[in-house]
Motif scaffolding. Sequence first.
Motif, PDB file in Angstrom:
ATOM      1  N   VAL A  15      -1.265  13.736  13.876  1.00 53.50           N
ATOM      2  CA  VAL A  15      -0.169  12.636  13.975  1.00 53.50           C
ATOM      3  C   VAL A  15       1.113  12.678  13.079  1.00 53.50           C
ATOM      4  N   SER A  16       2.333  12.960  13.242  1.00 59.33           N
ATOM      5  CA  SER A  16       3.282  12.652  12.357  1.00 59.33           C
ATOM      6  C   SER A  16       4.398  11.855  13.445  1.00 59.33           C
ATOM      7  N   VAL A  17       4.380  10.392  12.848  1.00 58.41           N
ATOM      8  CA  VAL A  17       5.148   9.580  13.076  1.00 58.41           C
ATOM      9  C   VAL A  17       6.511   9.437  12.373  1.00 58.41           C
ATOM     10  N   GLU A  18       7.611   9.089  13.117  1.00 58.76           N
ATOM     11  CA  GLU A  18       8.891   8.497  12.631  1.00 58.76           C
ATOM     12  C   GLU A  18       9.982   6.897  12.180  1.00 58.76           C
ATOM     13  N   LEU A  19       9.577   7.378  11.920  1.00 62.21           N
ATOM     14  CA  LEU A  19       9.987   5.723  10.728  1.00 62.21           C
ATOM     15  C   LEU A  19      11.737   5.349  11.147  1.00 62.21           C
ATOM     16  N   VAL A  20      11.978   4.938  12.303  1.00 59.62           N
ATOM     17  CA  VAL A  20      13.446   4.858  12.333  1.00 59.62           C
ATOM     18  C   VAL A  20      14.700   3.856  12.325  1.00 59.62           C
ATOM     19  N   ASN A  21      14.184   2.820  11.807  1.00 60.68           N
ATOM     20  CA  ASN A  21      13.887   1.359  11.614  1.00 60.68           C
ATOM     21  C   ASN A  21      13.753   1.677   9.953  1.00 60.68           C
ATOM     22  N   ASP A  22      13.807  -0.020   9.273  1.00 54.98           N
ATOM     23  CA  ASP A  22      13.556  -0.294   7.820  1.00 54.98           C
ATOM     24  C   ASP A  22      12.708  -1.376   8.624  1.00 54.98           C
ATOM     25  N   VAL A  23      10.560  -0.563   7.924  1.00 53.84           N
ATOM     26  CA  VAL A  23       9.794  -1.325   8.313  1.00 53.84           C
ATOM     27  C   VAL A  23       9.510  -1.424   6.716  1.00 53.84           C
ATOM     28  N   MET A  24       8.233  -2.437   6.482  1.00 55.70           N
ATOM     29  CA  MET A  24       7.428  -1.725   5.663  1.00 55.70           C
ATOM     30  C   MET A  24       6.022  -1.596   6.024  1.00 55.70           C
ATOM     31  N   PHE A  25       5.785  -0.345   5.412  1.00 56.70           N
ATOM     32  CA  PHE A  25       4.615   0.153   5.390  1.00 56.70           C
ATOM     33  C   PHE A  25       3.898   0.293   4.387  1.00 56.70           C
ATOM     34  N   LEU A  26       2.710   1.144   4.471  1.00 59.78           N
ATOM     35  CA  LEU A  26       1.237   1.151   2.939  1.00 59.78           C
ATOM     36  C   LEU A  26       0.514   1.940   3.845  1.00 59.78           C
ATOM     37  N   LEU A  27       0.451   3.600   3.349  1.00 55.71           N
ATOM     38  CA  LEU A  27      -0.410   4.548   3.815  1.00 55.71           C
ATOM     39  C   LEU A  27      -1.817   3.817   3.153  1.00 55.71           C
ATOM     40  N   GLU A  28      -2.682   4.217   4.247  1.00 56.69           N
ATOM     41  CA  GLU A  28      -4.513   3.852   3.086  1.00 56.69           C
ATOM     42  C   GLU A  28      -4.923   4.318   2.137  1.00 56.69           C
ATOM     43  N   GLY A  29      -4.275   5.748   1.579  1.00 54.77           N
ATOM     44  CA  GLY A  29      -5.026   5.702   0.452  1.00 54.77           C
ATOM     45  C   GLY A  29      -4.182   5.057  -0.229  1.00 54.77           C
ATOM     46  N   GLN A  30      -2.883   4.507  -0.442  1.00 55.58           N
ATOM     47  CA  GLN A  30      -2.290   3.484  -1.969  1.00 55.58           C
ATOM     48  C   GLN A  30      -2.713   2.045  -1.366  1.00 55.58           C
ATOM     49  N   VAL A  31      -3.877   1.629  -0.659  1.00 56.13           N
ATOM     50  CA  VAL A  31      -4.107   0.607  -0.386  1.00 56.13           C
ATOM     51  C   VAL A  31      -5.511   0.242  -1.286  1.00 56.13           C
ATOM     52  N   ILE A  66      -2.790   3.567   8.761  1.00 54.88           N
ATOM     53  CA  ILE A  66      -0.800   3.170   7.750  1.00 54.88           C
ATOM     54  C   ILE A  66      -1.316   1.924   8.003  1.00 54.88           C
ATOM     55  N   TYR A  67      -0.774   1.180   7.493  1.00 54.70           N
ATOM     56  CA  TYR A  67      -0.183  -0.709   7.469  1.00 54.70           C
ATOM     57  C   TYR A  67       1.416  -0.711   7.856  1.00 54.70           C
ATOM     58  N   ILE A  68       1.129  -0.941   9.236  1.00 51.60           N
ATOM     59  CA  ILE A  68       3.277  -0.943   9.426  1.00 51.60           C
ATOM     60  C   ILE A  68       3.718  -2.508   9.494  1.00 51.60           C
ATOM     61  N   ASN A  69       4.286  -3.085   9.298  1.00 45.06           N
ATOM     62  CA  ASN A  69       4.356  -4.545   9.185  1.00 45.06           C
ATOM     63  C   ASN A  69       3.509  -5.471   9.896  1.00 45.06           C
ATOM     64  N   GLY A  70       2.380  -4.924   8.819  1.00 44.06           N
ATOM     65  CA  GLY A  70       1.446  -6.376   8.947  1.00 44.06           C
ATOM     66  C   GLY A  70       0.576  -6.134  10.032  1.00 44.06           C
ATOM     67  N   ALA A  71       0.546  -4.896  10.829  1.00 41.58           N
ATOM     68  CA  ALA A  71      -0.224  -4.099  11.744  1.00 41.58           C
ATOM     69  C   ALA A  71      -1.450  -3.117  10.940  1.00 41.58           C
ATOM     70  N   VAL A  72      -2.625  -3.194  11.514  1.00 40.57           N
ATOM     71  CA  VAL A  72      -3.200  -1.729  10.998  1.00 40.57           C
ATOM     72  C   VAL A  72      -2.836  -1.036  12.476  1.00 40.57           C
ATOM     73  N   TYR A 129       7.197  -1.805  -1.140  1.00 37.95           N
ATOM     74  CA  TYR A 129       7.134  -0.450  -1.362  1.00 37.95           C
ATOM     75  C   TYR A 129       7.367  -0.534  -2.668  1.00 37.95           C
ATOM     76  N   GLU A 130       8.888   0.098  -3.183  1.00 38.01           N
ATOM     77  CA  GLU A 130       9.334   0.308  -4.249  1.00 38.01           C
ATOM     78  C   GLU A 130       8.598  -0.746  -5.621  1.00 38.01           C
ATOM     79  N   ALA A 131       8.283  -1.791  -5.285  1.00 37.10           N
ATOM     80  CA  ALA A 131       7.499  -2.468  -6.158  1.00 37.10           C
ATOM     81  C   ALA A 131       5.675  -1.734  -6.467  1.00 37.10           C
ATOM     82  N   LEU A 132       5.674  -1.462  -5.535  1.00 40.39           N
ATOM     83  CA  LEU A 132       3.993  -0.799  -5.431  1.00 40.39           C
ATOM     84  C   LEU A 132       3.953   0.435  -6.250  1.00 40.39           C
TER      85      LEU A 132
END
Length: 134
Positions: free
Chosen positions: A24-40, A11-17, A107-110
């Motif tokens: 695992v389940s991850v809860e994003l509790v604030n506004d972040v930019m993310f991209l799942l591997e399958g969307q890359v 998962i790519y979150i705010n530039g970090a891979v 993300y919405e643009a993608l």
Amino acid sequence: MKISLRAGELIYINGAVLRMDRKVSVELVNDVMFLLEGQVMQAADANTALRQLYFIVQLMLMNPTDVQDAAVLYGRHHAALRAVCENRQMLEGLTAIDELVGATRYYEALKRIRALFPVEQAILAGARPAEIGG
């Protein structure tokens, strides 16, 4: 937002891979930019004008601290695509995409670009306007 990831998935979150070593389940509790591997999209798969636009916006999302060069490239590519496009559905989509990118909602643009892939494919296959919605 809660995201479930499989073992080994990226998962790519705010530039970090990040790679998960187990399911695992991850809860994003604030506004972040993310991209799942399958969307890359890989560079080799950016083989149409719309897929190239996707790849450019993807770069903007994956490297949020350095979007300047990608933003210039996006502006040029988007303008060139609009200049040659005659399909109403595609033009409306490109307008919406530009608004999302302008608001840094990459993300919405993608998602919006992905939704236009079948339209582009139909155009490239030579479908008549009535067959592809305009």
